[in-house]
Design a protein around this motif. Structure first.
Motif, PDB file in Angstrom:
ATOM      1  N   THR A 179       0.805  -1.224   0.000  1.00  0.00           N
ATOM      2  CA  THR A 179       0.000   0.000   0.000  1.00  0.00           C
ATOM      3  C   THR A 179       0.839   1.277   0.000  1.00  0.00           C
ATOM      4  O   THR A 179       0.304   2.367  -0.214  1.00  0.00           O
ATOM      5  CB  THR A 179      -0.923   0.032   1.233  1.00  0.00           C
ATOM      6  N   GLY A 180       2.140   1.156   0.263  1.00  0.00           N
ATOM      7  CA  GLY A 180       3.002   2.331   0.332  1.00  0.00           C
ATOM      8  C   GLY A 180       2.827   3.138   1.603  1.00  0.00           C
ATOM      9  O   GLY A 180       3.241   4.301   1.659  1.00  0.00           O
ATOM     10  N   THR A 181       2.229   2.547   2.630  1.00  0.00           N
ATOM     11  CA  THR A 181       1.976   3.268   3.878  1.00  0.00           C
ATOM     12  C   THR A 181       3.017   2.924   4.941  1.00  0.00           C
ATOM     13  O   THR A 181       3.646   1.871   4.907  1.00  0.00           O
ATOM     14  CB  THR A 181       0.580   2.942   4.431  1.00  0.00           C
ATOM     15  N   THR A 182       3.170   3.841   5.891  1.00  0.00           N
ATOM     16  CA  THR A 182       4.088   3.648   7.006  1.00  0.00           C
ATOM     17  C   THR A 182       3.347   2.975   8.152  1.00  0.00           C
ATOM     18  O   THR A 182       2.305   3.461   8.592  1.00  0.00           O
ATOM     19  CB  THR A 182       4.662   4.996   7.472  1.00  0.00           C
ATOM     20  N   LEU A 183       3.890   1.871   8.625  1.00  0.00           N
ATOM     21  CA  LEU A 183       3.291   1.129   9.734  1.00  0.00           C
ATOM     22  C   LEU A 183       3.897   1.537  11.075  1.00  0.00           C
ATOM     23  O   LEU A 183       3.232   1.483  12.099  1.00  0.00           O
ATOM     24  CB  LEU A 183       3.479  -0.374   9.520  1.00  0.00           C
ATOM     25  N   ALA A 184       5.159   1.922  11.067  1.00  0.00           N
ATOM     26  CA  ALA A 184       5.840   2.389  12.276  1.00  0.00           C
ATOM     27  C   ALA A 184       7.074   3.157  11.840  1.00  0.00           C
ATOM     28  O   ALA A 184       7.617   2.923  10.759  1.00  0.00           O
ATOM     29  CB  ALA A 184       6.228   1.212  13.174  1.00  0.00           C
ATOM     30  N   PHE A 185       7.520   4.078  12.696  1.00  0.00           N
ATOM     31  CA  PHE A 185       8.671   4.905  12.355  1.00  0.00           C
ATOM     32  C   PHE A 185       9.427   5.265  13.626  1.00  0.00           C
ATOM     33  O   PHE A 185       8.818   5.516  14.672  1.00  0.00           O
ATOM     34  CB  PHE A 185       8.227   6.185  11.637  1.00  0.00           C
ATOM     35  N   MET A 186      10.753   5.288  13.538  1.00  0.00           N
ATOM     36  CA  MET A 186      11.591   5.756  14.645  1.00  0.00           C
ATOM     37  C   MET A 186      12.756   6.564  14.091  1.00  0.00           C
ATOM     38  O   MET A 186      13.240   6.311  12.982  1.00  0.00           O
ATOM     39  CB  MET A 186      12.130   4.579  15.478  1.00  0.00           C
ATOM     40  N   ASP A 187      13.180   7.559  14.840  1.00  0.00           N
ATOM     41  CA  ASP A 187      14.340   8.372  14.486  1.00  0.00           C
ATOM     42  C   ASP A 187      14.939   8.859  15.797  1.00  0.00           C
ATOM     43  O   ASP A 187      14.394   9.774  16.429  1.00  0.00           O
ATOM     44  CB  ASP A 187      13.931   9.546  13.584  1.00  0.00           C
ATOM     45  N   LEU A 188      16.030   8.240  16.220  1.00  0.00           N
ATOM     46  CA  LEU A 188      16.583   8.517  17.543  1.00  0.00           C
ATOM     47  C   LEU A 188      18.064   8.845  17.474  1.00  0.00           C
ATOM     48  O   LEU A 188      18.829   8.183  16.768  1.00  0.00           O
ATOM     49  CB  LEU A 188      16.395   7.305  18.467  1.00  0.00           C
ATOM     50  N   ILE A 189      18.452   9.888  18.194  1.00  0.00           N
ATOM     51  CA  ILE A 189      19.860  10.171  18.442  1.00  0.00           C
ATOM     52  C   ILE A 189      20.290   9.305  19.625  1.00  0.00           C
ATOM     53  O   ILE A 189      19.520   9.096  20.567  1.00  0.00           O
ATOM     54  CB  ILE A 189      20.059  11.670  18.743  1.00  0.00           C
ATOM     55  N   ILE A 190      21.505   8.805  19.575  1.00  0.00           N
ATOM     56  CA  ILE A 190      22.009   7.915  20.620  1.00  0.00           C
ATOM     57  C   ILE A 190      22.843   8.693  21.629  1.00  0.00           C
ATOM     58  O   ILE A 190      23.715   9.489  21.256  1.00  0.00           O
ATOM     59  CB  ILE A 190      22.839   6.769  20.009  1.00  0.00           C
ATOM     60  N   LYS A 191      22.582   8.450  22.893  1.00  0.00           N
ATOM     61  CA  LYS A 191      23.316   9.121  23.973  1.00  0.00           C
ATOM     62  C   LYS A 191      24.696   8.488  24.130  1.00  0.00           C
ATOM     63  O   LYS A 191      24.801   7.272  24.316  1.00  0.00           O
ATOM     64  CB  LYS A 191      22.537   9.001  25.285  1.00  0.00           C
ATOM     65  N   PRO A 192      25.759   9.278  24.049  1.00  0.00           N
ATOM     66  CA  PRO A 192      27.102   8.705  24.234  1.00  0.00           C
ATOM     67  C   PRO A 192      27.289   8.191  25.663  1.00  0.00           C
ATOM     68  O   PRO A 192      26.939   8.879  26.623  1.00  0.00           O
ATOM     69  CB  PRO A 192      28.032   9.889  23.957  1.00  0.00           C
ATOM     70  N   GLU A 193      27.821   6.998  25.743  1.00  0.00           N
ATOM     71  CA  GLU A 193      28.102   6.402  27.055  1.00  0.00           C
ATOM     72  C   GLU A 193      29.536   5.890  27.036  1.00  0.00           C
ATOM     73  O   GLU A 193      29.805   4.769  26.625  1.00  0.00           O
ATOM     74  CB  GLU A 193      27.111   5.282  27.359  1.00  0.00           C
ATOM     75  N   GLY A 194      30.457   6.776  27.424  1.00  0.00           N
ATOM     76  CA  GLY A 194      31.861   6.417  27.428  1.00  0.00           C
ATOM     77  C   GLY A 194      32.553   6.615  26.095  1.00  0.00           C
ATOM     78  O   GLY A 194      33.658   6.106  25.885  1.00  0.00           O
ATOM     79  N   TRP A 195      31.945   7.344  25.191  1.00  0.00           N
ATOM     80  CA  TRP A 195      32.549   7.627  23.887  1.00  0.00           C
ATOM     81  C   TRP A 195      32.113   9.014  23.432  1.00  0.00           C
ATOM     82  O   TRP A 195      31.181   9.586  23.988  1.00  0.00           O
ATOM     83  CB  TRP A 195      32.171   6.566  22.843  1.00  0.00           C
ATOM     84  N   THR A 196      32.800   9.556  22.423  1.00  0.00           N
ATOM     85  CA  THR A 196      32.480  10.883  21.906  1.00  0.00           C
ATOM     86  C   THR A 196      32.400  10.849  20.382  1.00  0.00           C
ATOM     87  O   THR A 196      32.916   9.934  19.740  1.00  0.00           O
ATOM     88  CB  THR A 196      33.539  11.924  22.327  1.00  0.00           C
ATOM     89  N   ILE A 197      31.743  11.850  19.823  1.00  0.00           N
ATOM     90  CA  ILE A 197      31.609  11.987  18.381  1.00  0.00           C
ATOM     91  C   ILE A 197      32.753  12.860  17.875  1.00  0.00           C
ATOM     92  O   ILE A 197      32.937  13.978  18.360  1.00  0.00           O
ATOM     93  CB  ILE A 197      30.261  12.633  18.023  1.00  0.00           C
ATOM     94  N   PRO A 198      33.550  12.374  16.909  1.00  0.00           N
ATOM     95  CA  PRO A 198      34.648  13.193  16.376  1.00  0.00           C
ATOM     96  C   PRO A 198      34.143  14.495  15.765  1.00  0.00           C
ATOM     97  O   PRO A 198      33.027  14.552  15.241  1.00  0.00           O
ATOM     98  CB  PRO A 198      35.264  12.281  15.304  1.00  0.00           C
TER      99      PRO A 198
END
Length: 204
Positions: free
Chosen positions: A41-60
């Motif tokens: 049908t081309g429809t969305t059944l579920a959707f997620m978009d999450l940023i991940i919390k750093p736990e002991g690491w950093t983003i360059p």
């Protein structure tokens, strides 16, 4: 109903393919987006978009600039990777197929995080790896038919270059991809490429 899972991840780097997934030097996922999509049908059944919390690491810094996900933003708005994986895998279990652009990359990143997670065992990570998958990059290469790069030609490789997501998206839609390197934007573009591939084969 034919539910498929279209997904994309942003990361702190490229997987180290020669090292085990559980190696502590493997990169981390910084954003995970997924859509459980009904192909009929081309429809969305579920959707997620999450940023991940750093736990002991950093983003360059260079990836902060590329994706717009800063360490400050991830600390403030991110969720633990275990929570994100839980939602993601519940969606995947309901799908008949998973779809991504350069799918081996995203598959490996999910497996890396699974191998780190105390909530999931190695057998489940292997089940994820072996699941039915469709790579829009691989399956669009001959259709888009980009010329080989100079580096490819120098190595004697004269086959078509694998298109990045922006190149494949422009081929099938005729427009430039705006806002790339955001997992939700890239997911939507991947969906367009997936249907472009299907239309191409239906017309052949």
């Amino acid at each position: 109903m034919t539910p498929i899972l279209i997904y994309d991840s942003e990361t702190t780097g490229i997987p180290q393919w020669g090292l085990p997934s559980e190696d502590p030097s493997q990169p981390r996922i910084t954003q995970l987006a997924a859509e459980l999509h009904d192909e009929d049908t081309g429809t969305t059944l579920a959707f997620m978009d999450l940023i991940i919390k750093p736990e002991g690491w950093t983003i360059p810094e260079e990836l902060e600039a590329l994706t717009g996900i800063t360490n400050e933003k991830a600390e403030r708005f991110g969720v633990p990777i275990g929570q994100a994986l839980g939602l993601f895998l519940e969606m995947w279990k309901k799908a008949t197929l998973r779809v991504a652009h350069n799918e081996p990359f995203d598959m490996r990143m999910i497996r890396i995080e699974l191998m780190r997670s105390v909530e999931h065992d190695d057998a489940f990570a292997d089940e994820w790896k072996a699941g039915p998958a469709f790579c829009t990059q691989k399956n669009s290469t001959k259709i888009v038919n980009l010329p080989p790069t100079e580096k490819m030609a120098a190595a004697g490789r004269y086959h078509a270059k694998s298109p990045n997501l922006g190149e494949a998206y422009k081929h099938f839609t005729g427009t430039d991809l705006i806002g790339a390197h955001n997992a939700a934007v890239d997911l939507a573009a991947c969906r367009e490429v997936y249907y472009g591939i299907k239309r191409y084969h239906a017309a052949a």
